[in-house]
Structure formats: C-alpha cells, structure tokens
Scaffold this motif. Structure first.
Motif, PDB file in Angstrom:
ATOM      1  N   THR A  74       0.812  -1.222   0.000  1.00  0.00           N
ATOM      2  CA  THR A  74       0.000   0.000   0.000  1.00  0.00           C
ATOM      3  C   THR A  74       0.841   1.266   0.000  1.00  0.00           C
ATOM      4  O   THR A  74       0.349   2.335  -0.347  1.00  0.00           O
ATOM      5  CB  THR A  74      -0.942   0.023   1.212  1.00  0.00           C
ATOM      6  OG1 THR A  74      -0.175  -0.136   2.416  1.00  0.00           O
ATOM      7  CG2 THR A  74      -1.949  -1.114   1.130  1.00  0.00           C
ATOM      8  N   GLU A 175       0.504  -3.370  -8.060  1.00  0.00           N
ATOM      9  CA  GLU A 175       0.294  -1.952  -7.809  1.00  0.00           C
ATOM     10  C   GLU A 175      -1.078  -1.759  -7.170  1.00  0.00           C
ATOM     11  O   GLU A 175      -2.072  -2.263  -7.689  1.00  0.00           O
ATOM     12  CB  GLU A 175       0.361  -1.147  -9.111  1.00  0.00           C
ATOM     13  CG  GLU A 175       1.708  -1.178  -9.808  1.00  0.00           C
ATOM     14  CD  GLU A 175       1.661  -0.441 -11.144  1.00  0.00           C
ATOM     15  OE1 GLU A 175       0.590   0.129 -11.472  1.00  0.00           O
ATOM     16  OE2 GLU A 175       2.672  -0.451 -11.865  1.00  0.00           O
ATOM     17  N   TRP A 176      -1.103  -1.025  -6.066  1.00  0.00           N
ATOM     18  CA  TRP A 176      -2.385  -0.729  -5.422  1.00  0.00           C
ATOM     19  C   TRP A 176      -2.481   0.766  -5.170  1.00  0.00           C
ATOM     20  O   TRP A 176      -1.618   1.349  -4.504  1.00  0.00           O
ATOM     21  CB  TRP A 176      -2.519  -1.488  -4.099  1.00  0.00           C
ATOM     22  CG  TRP A 176      -3.876  -1.299  -3.460  1.00  0.00           C
ATOM     23  CD1 TRP A 176      -5.005  -2.009  -3.724  1.00  0.00           C
ATOM     24  CD2 TRP A 176      -4.231  -0.353  -2.448  1.00  0.00           C
ATOM     25  NE1 TRP A 176      -6.052  -1.552  -2.949  1.00  0.00           N
ATOM     26  CE2 TRP A 176      -5.605  -0.539  -2.154  1.00  0.00           C
ATOM     27  CE3 TRP A 176      -3.528   0.639  -1.759  1.00  0.00           C
ATOM     28  CZ2 TRP A 176      -6.277   0.238  -1.205  1.00  0.00           C
ATOM     29  CZ3 TRP A 176      -4.202   1.411  -0.820  1.00  0.00           C
ATOM     30  CH2 TRP A 176      -5.560   1.203  -0.549  1.00  0.00           C
ATOM     31  N   HIS A 177      -3.533   1.380  -5.742  1.00  0.00           N
ATOM     32  CA  HIS A 177      -3.782   2.809  -5.553  1.00  0.00           C
ATOM     33  C   HIS A 177      -5.256   2.999  -5.210  1.00  0.00           C
ATOM     34  O   HIS A 177      -6.134   2.588  -5.982  1.00  0.00           O
ATOM     35  CB  HIS A 177      -3.450   3.596  -6.823  1.00  0.00           C
ATOM     36  CG  HIS A 177      -2.000   3.580  -7.194  1.00  0.00           C
ATOM     37  ND1 HIS A 177      -1.073   4.431  -6.633  1.00  0.00           N
ATOM     38  CD2 HIS A 177      -1.309   2.801  -8.062  1.00  0.00           C
ATOM     39  CE1 HIS A 177       0.119   4.180  -7.142  1.00  0.00           C
ATOM     40  NE2 HIS A 177       0.002   3.192  -8.010  1.00  0.00           N
ATOM     41  N   LEU A 187      -6.118  -1.775  -8.783  1.00  0.00           N
ATOM     42  CA  LEU A 187      -5.258  -2.870  -8.328  1.00  0.00           C
ATOM     43  C   LEU A 187      -4.761  -3.550  -9.587  1.00  0.00           C
ATOM     44  O   LEU A 187      -5.532  -4.179 -10.313  1.00  0.00           O
ATOM     45  CB  LEU A 187      -6.038  -3.859  -7.457  1.00  0.00           C
ATOM     46  CG  LEU A 187      -5.336  -5.170  -7.099  1.00  0.00           C
ATOM     47  CD1 LEU A 187      -4.069  -4.920  -6.303  1.00  0.00           C
ATOM     48  CD2 LEU A 187      -6.279  -6.107  -6.344  1.00  0.00           C
ATOM     49  N   THR A 206      -6.108  -5.586 -14.480  1.00  0.00           N
ATOM     50  CA  THR A 206      -6.320  -4.515 -13.511  1.00  0.00           C
ATOM     51  C   THR A 206      -7.769  -4.441 -13.062  1.00  0.00           C
ATOM     52  O   THR A 206      -8.692  -4.558 -13.879  1.00  0.00           O
ATOM     53  CB  THR A 206      -5.913  -3.154 -14.113  1.00  0.00           C
ATOM     54  OG1 THR A 206      -4.547  -3.210 -14.523  1.00  0.00           O
ATOM     55  CG2 THR A 206      -6.086  -2.031 -13.108  1.00  0.00           C
ATOM     56  N   THR A 218      -9.243  -4.742  -1.188  1.00  0.00           N
ATOM     57  CA  THR A 218      -8.376  -5.244  -2.256  1.00  0.00           C
ATOM     58  C   THR A 218      -6.906  -5.112  -1.865  1.00  0.00           C
ATOM     59  O   THR A 218      -6.042  -5.807  -2.415  1.00  0.00           O
ATOM     60  CB  THR A 218      -8.630  -4.506  -3.578  1.00  0.00           C
ATOM     61  OG1 THR A 218      -8.450  -3.091  -3.374  1.00  0.00           O
ATOM     62  CG2 THR A 218     -10.043  -4.762  -4.075  1.00  0.00           C
ATOM     63  N   ALA A 219      -6.625  -4.226  -0.896  1.00  0.00           N
ATOM     64  CA  ALA A 219      -5.241  -4.102  -0.414  1.00  0.00           C
ATOM     65  C   ALA A 219      -4.788  -5.390   0.248  1.00  0.00           C
ATOM     66  O   ALA A 219      -3.592  -5.708   0.252  1.00  0.00           O
ATOM     67  CB  ALA A 219      -5.128  -2.932   0.561  1.00  0.00           C
ATOM     68  N   ALA A 222      -3.540  -7.547  -2.494  1.00  0.00           N
ATOM     69  CA  ALA A 222      -2.231  -7.043  -2.908  1.00  0.00           C
ATOM     70  C   ALA A 222      -1.152  -7.468  -1.911  1.00  0.00           C
ATOM     71  O   ALA A 222      -0.045  -7.857  -2.298  1.00  0.00           O
ATOM     72  CB  ALA A 222      -2.270  -5.520  -3.038  1.00  0.00           C
TER      73      ALA A 222
END
Length: 314
Positions: A74, A175-177, A187, A206, A218-219, A222
């Motif tokens: 994160t 990648e997590w934003h 994600l 994605t 969703t983190a 990840a």
C-alpha cells in the motif's frame, strides 16, 4: 505485560511482540476486521508514539521498511481508518497508552533493534485463500493463482476476454492505488511478459476501484500476493560456485606450449619479464584455493583438482 483496550481494538506487549486485536464494533473498518489478530515481533518495530488529543488521542506503531507486506503493497496510501497500526485512545486512557509506549521503547533499546529496512518480511501477510468483490471485478487469490472475474461495471472490451487467471510465477509486481477524490483507484497485476500497461479501465490485468467502502479490502489481496513475491531488499541469488575446470583454465602441455601465448592474468599476450608476474599470480591463486578449502567452500576433491591444475601451470 502492558496492554490497552479500546473500542477500535486492543494492544498488548509481552516484551517480545505486540499483539493487535481488532475491535468488534460495527464502526471498525472492514480491513482491520478481515486481517484479524496480528502479532508484530519486536524486531519489526521501528518506533511507537502516543499522540494525545482533546477528546481522543492515538497510538501509532511504525514498522521497519519492508517488514510487513501490507505496508509494502500500500506504500502509505492505506486510509487511517483501515490502518491496523493505529489505535484511537480515549483521553482518560492516555496514561495507559503512555505506559505501553515506554515499555516498547525500553525493549527496543535493550534489544538494540535496528530501525533500518528489512531484507525479508517479518510478518506473514493476510491468509489465503482470499476473495474480494470491489470495483469492476471480484479478485481471488489462492496462493498460486490470481483470478479476476468481471461484473456489470466492467468495460465491454475488457470483459470480452472472459475471466482472467494469472499465475504467481508469471507475476513481476503488484500496484495498489486507492480512489482519491474524483479519480478512480486500481489494483494492477504486472506480468513480466506484458508490455506497457493500458489504462486501468481497459487493462485485463487490472481492477478499477471507485472509492466504495469495500475497495480497501483489495489491499489485502495485494498484500497476500506481495508476501509471496521476492522481497525488494533481498540479496540477489548467487551464481553456483565454479568448478575447478571453470576456475582454472587448462593450459596446453608439452610441445604445444612453445607456440602458446603466455597467460598474464588479464588475457593479454605475455612479454619479457612477465614470467615472474605469472608466478606470483599462481602462488596467490594457490593461497586463495587453500582458504576456500579451509572455509568449506571447496570439497577435498574440488580443492585437489583445482590445486593440480594450478601446479601444472608453474
């Protein structure tokens, strides 16, 4: 033992680890509830602080960089409400919070715990299998494969390819934003074979995140994937030790040596006066082989073969 219990959860410290248990109140963020109980070893802690407030303060635990796959995935973008390493503390319990802080700090000093980055994860990450429905897909991870199942919000060209399965072995990075303001988050699972990624809306690797309450979950996916990828600070894999034949090149013998270019240690043709330099190089090589043998790097057979190859070159 130092411990404190609040509505958001409970923290306790036994001298070797900090145990974090999320609260059961419905106001507790789903990320904390889904993570469940965490045991943070003292070696993963970089610092701890109590930030007092007028109505309520906050306990904040800082982990060493690279110690936790959730924080690695994160990268500081997890909302405060979802951060398991923060605890809201009521004003009348600030004394208890300060006591816990002092106990942890004392233990960090006594154990001389470094505050620098880790070269391996000290926490295991979320348990698998794991499945989260958020944004334009349901993402699942069983420890070996990631599965993306699209829903009615998915863009048609992306959905037309059907359910996407990605092997962990093919994965390069995650990648997590989170969504911020009017900008969607995502994600993304980056594979080594993929080229430049398309916009999240069209990228079949994605999940688009719209900023709903379950999106931070969703983190956890990840983090679970990140925990099973190579650590970014891990030492690179070392090449297999060279065998005697690779370590000491064989030289021609007998009459062939008269027409052979002399070896001077750098691959350049030998000239006048370079015989002594060759002699010194070979002596140094013998000493190196002896050291390798004594330290256990070379077996008796490997040492004998390598030594004989060097001696043939005198």
């Amino acid at each position: 033992m130092a411990e404190i219990t609040q509505r958001d959860g409970a923290w306790s410290f036994d001298g070797g680890a900090i145990r974090i248990v999320p609260g059961r109140d419905k106001s507790v963020n789903p990320v904390r509830q889904s993570l469940g109980e965490l045991t943070v070893p003292l070696g993963a802690v970089a610092g701890i602080a109590h930030e007092p407030g007028r109505k309520a303060g906050r306990l904040r635990l800082k982990l060493r960089e690279g110690a936790d796959p959730l924080l690695q995935a994160t990268r500081g973008k997890l909302p405060d409400a979802a951060d398991p390493y923060q605890l809201s503390v009521e004003a009348d319990r600030s004394g208890v919070a300060e006591y816990l802080v002092e106990e942890v700090r004392r233990a960090l000093l006594l154990d001389e715990v470094p505050s620098g980055p880790c070269d391996r994860y000290l926490l295991p990450g979320p348990y698998v299998p794991l499945s989260v429905s958020a944004g334009d897909a349901t993402v699942s991870f069983d420890g070996e494969r990631i599965r993306l199942e699209w829903n009615w919000k998915t863009e048609e060209s992306k959905k037309s390819g059907g359910t996407r399965t990605i092997r962990l072995a093919d994965l390069e990075a995650v990648e997590w934003h989170p969504a911020v303001g009017l900008d969607n988050g995502h994600l993304r699972f980056r594979t080594a074979r993929a080229g430049a990624p398309a916009a999240p809306k069209y990228d079949p690797h994605t999940v688009v995140l719209y900023g709903f309450r379950k999106d931070p979950l969703t983190a956890l996916v990840a983090a679970a994937v990140t925990a099973r990828l190579p650590h970014p600070c891990a030492a690179p894999a070392t090449a297999p030790a060279a065998g005697p034949a690779d370590t000491v090149p064989a030289l021609p013998t007998g009459d062939q040596q008269s027409g052979h270019t002399a070896y001077n240690g750098q691959g350049a043709p030998g000239g006048a006066g370079e015989g002594d330099a060759d002699h010194d190089i070979l002596l140094r090589r013998l000493r190196e082989l002896g050291d390798l043998h004594k330290s256990g790097v070379l077996t008796e057979e490997e040492f004998t073969a390598a030594k004989q190859a060097v001696l043939r070159r005198f």
